[in-house]
Design a protein around this motif. Structure first.
Motif, PDB file in Angstrom:
ATOM      1  N   LYS A 347       0.832  -1.213   0.000  1.00 13.98           N
ATOM      2  CA  LYS A 347       0.000   0.000   0.000  1.00 13.98           C
ATOM      3  C   LYS A 347       0.864   1.259   0.000  1.00 13.98           C
ATOM      4  O   LYS A 347       0.576   2.217  -0.715  1.00 13.98           O
ATOM      5  N   ILE A 348       1.918   1.263   0.811  1.00 14.89           N
ATOM      6  CA  ILE A 348       2.830   2.414   0.831  1.00 14.89           C
ATOM      7  C   ILE A 348       3.545   2.536  -0.509  1.00 14.89           C
ATOM      8  O   ILE A 348       3.751   3.642  -1.030  1.00 14.89           O
ATOM      9  N   ALA A 349       3.889   1.391  -1.095  1.00 11.82           N
ATOM     10  CA  ALA A 349       4.628   1.384  -2.371  1.00 11.82           C
ATOM     11  C   ALA A 349       3.821   1.981  -3.517  1.00 11.82           C
ATOM     12  O   ALA A 349       4.406   2.397  -4.522  1.00 11.82           O
ATOM     13  N   LEU A 350       2.503   2.054  -3.372  1.00 10.46           N
ATOM     14  CA  LEU A 350       1.686   2.673  -4.416  1.00 10.46           C
ATOM     15  C   LEU A 350       2.075   4.129  -4.635  1.00 10.46           C
ATOM     16  O   LEU A 350       1.866   4.682  -5.717  1.00 10.46           O
ATOM     17  N   PHE A 351       2.664   4.744  -3.600  1.00 12.49           N
ATOM     18  CA  PHE A 351       3.061   6.154  -3.683  1.00 12.49           C
ATOM     19  C   PHE A 351       4.576   6.324  -3.804  1.00 12.49           C
ATOM     20  O   PHE A 351       5.064   7.442  -3.828  1.00 12.49           O
ATOM     21  N   VAL A 352       5.301   5.215  -3.857  1.00  8.83           N
ATOM     22  CA  VAL A 352       6.764   5.247  -3.967  1.00  8.83           C
ATOM     23  C   VAL A 352       7.171   4.364  -5.145  1.00  8.83           C
ATOM     24  O   VAL A 352       7.271   3.136  -5.000  1.00  8.83           O
ATOM     25  N   PRO A 353       7.377   4.942  -6.324  1.00 13.32           N
ATOM     26  CA  PRO A 353       7.637   4.133  -7.522  1.00 13.32           C
ATOM     27  C   PRO A 353       8.802   3.158  -7.408  1.00 13.32           C
ATOM     28  O   PRO A 353       8.766   2.078  -8.010  1.00 13.32           O
ATOM     29  N   THR A 354       9.840   3.532  -6.666  1.00 15.77           N
ATOM     30  CA  THR A 354      10.978   2.623  -6.522  1.00 15.77           C
ATOM     31  C   THR A 354      10.577   1.344  -5.779  1.00 15.77           C
ATOM     32  O   THR A 354      10.925   0.236  -6.184  1.00 15.77           O
ATOM     33  N   MET A 355       9.844   1.509  -4.685  1.00 26.71           N
ATOM     34  CA  MET A 355       9.363   0.350  -3.927  1.00 26.71           C
ATOM     35  C   MET A 355       8.378  -0.468  -4.756  1.00 26.71           C
ATOM     36  O   MET A 355       8.423  -1.704  -4.765  1.00 26.71           O
ATOM     37  N   HIS A 356       7.492   0.243  -5.442  1.00 27.04           N
ATOM     38  CA  HIS A 356       6.487  -0.446  -6.247  1.00 27.04           C
ATOM     39  C   HIS A 356       7.145  -1.269  -7.357  1.00 27.04           C
ATOM     40  O   HIS A 356       6.745  -2.413  -7.616  1.00 27.04           O
ATOM     41  N   ALA A 357       8.161  -0.707  -7.976  1.00 27.92           N
ATOM     42  CA  ALA A 357       8.869  -1.430  -9.037  1.00 27.92           C
ATOM     43  C   ALA A 357       9.567  -2.669  -8.487  1.00 27.92           C
ATOM     44  O   ALA A 357       9.504  -3.743  -9.082  1.00 27.92           O
ATOM     45  N   GLN A 358      10.241  -2.520  -7.337  1.00 34.97           N
ATOM     46  CA  GLN A 358      10.951  -3.653  -6.754  1.00 34.97           C
ATOM     47  C   GLN A 358       9.994  -4.769  -6.354  1.00 34.97           C
ATOM     48  O   GLN A 358      10.219  -5.946  -6.667  1.00 34.97           O
ATOM     49  N   LEU A 359       8.914  -4.408  -5.655  1.00 34.38           N
ATOM     50  CA  LEU A 359       7.939  -5.415  -5.246  1.00 34.38           C
ATOM     51  C   LEU A 359       7.274  -6.066  -6.460  1.00 34.38           C
ATOM     52  O   LEU A 359       7.004  -7.274  -6.457  1.00 34.38           O
ATOM     53  N   SER A 360       7.024  -5.271  -7.487  1.00 37.51           N
ATOM     54  CA  SER A 360       6.386  -5.799  -8.692  1.00 37.51           C
ATOM     55  C   SER A 360       7.292  -6.794  -9.413  1.00 37.51           C
ATOM     56  O   SER A 360       6.848  -7.867  -9.847  1.00 37.51           O
TER      57      SER A 360
END
Length: 446
Positions: A347-360
């Motif tokens: 949920k936090i990563a939705l607003f942090v592209p770096t985290m979202h990319a890594q998790l994705s």
């Protein structure tokens, strides 16, 4: 115009350095992924051979006592590795892709893993995902931070401004040349990885491809926004590097620290200790204390004799079952807390592209924590079916000849690689568009 800009860019040192850096590190990361796959394949092949040889050897020694034979025998469940795992190794270096378990209590075996070099685990794997997440933004920053300020500081901006009315368009074209170069290298590395690692171009590969392109596009928009502020080179470089540190290192570390403290997970050791206590304490109790709960779970064995004055396999494996039963709540709590940690992080990563990319990337490659939890869930079901398949033969005092051992080769767990395109692409796309619009509004002031 574009031909001149390309020629000018290709003559710069930053072009040669960036090209050499991205290609060298990118190719190395692909071969590191290849080594990872080779290691896993060797481990799986060795496990299959070991199980076959172990069954053959132990059957020869304990043919008449099936209960004793199954005390020693291990049966392997393998999380079938896919070549796409090598793009983003994720947590699969600490979470094993196979588990060899006996039919005894599972909790003491569930979290067994190989010893790894702690310093290597701390630094992580130099896979292609790492290169995309960390290195590509740095190259973009190095090539774009002084697009405007260099012209201004060299005194050429006034000449350029006098020769064209589309000053913002000129800056955008300069940026586009550099972005296209980065995209070409990115696409080349992804297709090279597909060829070297023999990754089929299925939905997950194209999802990784699109996510990677979108991630680089986000950093391109961010660099354009910084250029649009029309500040000097030192400010741009410091600001962009600071943003890179915050987005790739600081925020992920803070989020990790938050979820660890907000959702404290019982140690796997706690479940193991509870399982062992639940099992060992039964040695000092009346056998009825063990058998009562065991018969509740398996009423079909209620008429089997359990002598008080001598050892029996039904009582022994009943104790093993009760050990897992004692640790059931702790094990379930641990799984629930891990899933909560992952949910909050996503949920936090939705607003942090770096985290979202890594998790994705980890999720698409099947190397994230949820994939491992699904594997452990399947392991629990595998263990349950395994022991229940043997219980009757053991309790009826059958010999090893009563079992068709050819049906007990290593089994494979098939992983689910499904995902949502909307959840994957929308967060980064929206943030990129917002930043690009802000940059465009700033450039109108030129």
């Amino acid at each position: 115009m574009y031909s001149l800009l390309f020629k000018s860019f290709f003559r710069t040192k930053i072009f040669l350095v960036s090209l050499a850096l991205l290609l060298t590190v990118g190719v190395i990361s692909i071969f590191i992924g290849k080594q990872y796959l080779v290691k896993q394949e060797k481990t799986i092949a060795a496990a299959q051979v070991y199980q076959e040889e172990s069954i053959e050897k132990n059957v020869a020694y304990h043919r008449e006592d099936l209960g004793l034979l199954l005390y020693y025998l291990r049966f392997t469940l393998i999380k079938r590795p896919q070549n796409i795992n090598a793009i983003s190794i994720g947590q699969s270096d600490v979470n094993p892709l196979l588990q060899a378990v006996t039919i005894r209590a599972l909790e003491a075996q569930k979290y067994d893993t190989d010893f790894e070099n702690p310093s290597l685990l701390m630094s992580g794997n130099l896979d292609l995902g790492f290169v995309i997440i960390y290195l590509f933004p740095l190259v973009l920053i190095a090539m774009t931070f002084n697009l405007y300020s260099e012209e201004k500081e060299l005194g050429t901006w006034r000449i350029l401004a006098a020769q064209t009315s589309a000053k913002a368009g000129f800056l955008f074209k300069k940026l586009l040349v550099r972005i296209l170069f980065v995209f070409v290298v990115l696409v080349f590395l992804l297709f090279l990885a597909s060829a070297i690692l023999q990754i089929p171009m299925n939905t997950n590969f194209w999802a990784i491809f699109v996510q990677s392109v979108l991630y680089v596009l986000f950093w391109s928009a961010l660099c354009l926004w910084m250029v649009s502020l029309l500040r000097n080179s030192s400010f741009n470089a410091l600001a962009l590097i600071s943003i890179w540190v915050v987005l790739t290192i600081l925020i992920p570390a803070l989020v990790n620290n938050y979820v660890i403290n907000a959702f404290q997970v019982p140690e796997a050791l706690d479940a193991m200790v509870e399982q062992r206590d639940g099992y060992h304490e039964k040695w000092d109790l009346e056998k009825d204390a063990t058998m009562t709960e065991f018969i509740k779970a398996y009423p079909q064995y209620k008429n089997y004799p359990v002598p008080e004055d001598e050892f029996s396999w039904i009582w022994y494996y009943g104790m093993q079952y009760m050990g897992d039963f004692a640790a059931k709540d702790t094990s379930a709590e641990m799984t629930e807390k891990i899933m909560l940690r992952n949910t909050v992080s996503e949920k936090i990563a939705l607003f942090v592209p770096t985290m979202h990319a890594q998790l994705s990337l980890n999720s698409l490659a099947g190397t994230d924590v949820l994939s491992h939890l699904d594997f452990l869930k399947s392991l629990t079901e595998f263990h349950k079916n395994l022991r229940e398949g043997f219980y009757t033969k053991i309790f009826d005092h059958k010999s090893a000849d009563a079992v068709d051992w050819k049906n007990h080769e290593a089994k494979f767990y098939e992983q689910d690689y499904s995902f949502s395109w909307l959840k994957l692409l929308l967060p980064t796309l929206l943030i990129t568009l917002i930043i690009a619009v802000l940059a465009g509004l700033n450039l109108r002031k030129l």
